[in-house]
Design a protein around this motif. Sequence first.
Motif, PDB file in Angstrom:
ATOM      1  N   THR A  43       0.872  -1.162   0.000  1.00 13.02           N
ATOM      2  CA  THR A  43       0.000   0.000   0.000  1.00 13.02           C
ATOM      3  C   THR A  43       0.913   1.218   0.000  1.00 13.02           C
ATOM      4  O   THR A  43       2.064   1.119   0.397  1.00 13.02           O
ATOM      5  CB  THR A  43      -0.971   0.037   1.195  1.00 13.02           C
ATOM      6  OG1 THR A  43      -1.939   1.065   0.985  1.00 13.02           O
ATOM      7  CG2 THR A  43      -0.242   0.282   2.493  1.00 13.02           C
ATOM      8  N   TRP A  60      -3.168   0.099  -3.289  1.00 16.18           N
ATOM      9  CA  TRP A  60      -2.856  -1.119  -2.549  1.00 16.18           C
ATOM     10  C   TRP A  60      -3.002  -2.313  -3.476  1.00 16.18           C
ATOM     11  O   TRP A  60      -3.718  -2.269  -4.480  1.00 16.18           O
ATOM     12  CB  TRP A  60      -3.776  -1.277  -1.323  1.00 16.18           C
ATOM     13  CG  TRP A  60      -5.222  -1.128  -1.659  1.00 16.18           C
ATOM     14  CD1 TRP A  60      -6.089  -2.091  -2.094  1.00 16.18           C
ATOM     15  CD2 TRP A  60      -5.972   0.087  -1.642  1.00 16.18           C
ATOM     16  NE1 TRP A  60      -7.325  -1.556  -2.343  1.00 16.18           N
ATOM     17  CE2 TRP A  60      -7.282  -0.231  -2.071  1.00 16.18           C
ATOM     18  CE3 TRP A  60      -5.663   1.400  -1.303  1.00 16.18           C
ATOM     19  CZ2 TRP A  60      -8.282   0.742  -2.162  1.00 16.18           C
ATOM     20  CZ3 TRP A  60      -6.664   2.349  -1.396  1.00 16.18           C
ATOM     21  CH2 TRP A  60      -7.954   2.015  -1.820  1.00 16.18           C
ATOM     22  N   ALA A  67      -4.271   1.146   4.327  1.00 13.77           N
ATOM     23  CA  ALA A  67      -4.610   2.364   3.589  1.00 13.77           C
ATOM     24  C   ALA A  67      -4.888   3.521   4.548  1.00 13.77           C
ATOM     25  O   ALA A  67      -4.490   4.661   4.278  1.00 13.77           O
ATOM     26  CB  ALA A  67      -5.801   2.115   2.672  1.00 13.77           C
TER      27      ALA A  67
END
Length: 177
Positions: A79, A98, A114
């Motif tokens: 990510t 991601w 995230a």
Amino acid sequence: MTEIRTPRLLLRRWHDDDLAPMAEINADPRVMHWIDDGSVHDLDRTAEEIERWEEEWDDEGFGLFAVELLASGELVGFTGLYVPGFLPEAASEVAISWRLGSQFWGQGYASEAAQATLEFALQDRNLDRVISIDRLDNQASANVIRKLGMAPERETTHPVYGYPLRVHAIDLTEYQA
């Protein structure tokens, strides 16, 4: 060296021993279905990607983190932040992205990583705005984007592959609210 710890994950720069597990992730057709033309990537292409991601860290001060499970040290995927040069109308923006191995789907890892990356972007790197770009039919990514608090901003078409994309955004004032 930039590292972020979440309750279950370590987001960090890339190591040489990440190549094989990332190549396995990139070789999975279920994962790559949502990437570019859907083709799987081999070991050499994965090595080129990791090299490019590390160069972006050096050039931009941000990039794609390797994501590993704290409990086992196993590589989950990545990510991080990137400049979406493939999309001319967003080439001056910073996007969050991601890619996780399919065995890690549905466990909240993408959202956890995230969210930590978004906080890093807005608070540590002092970005005023972050976007995310997803395919309209990728419901799993749409769910992560919604959890990040990003709002749909516009729809567009991938300039090379022709499928529909949605650009979402959040700015610092929305994030802090």
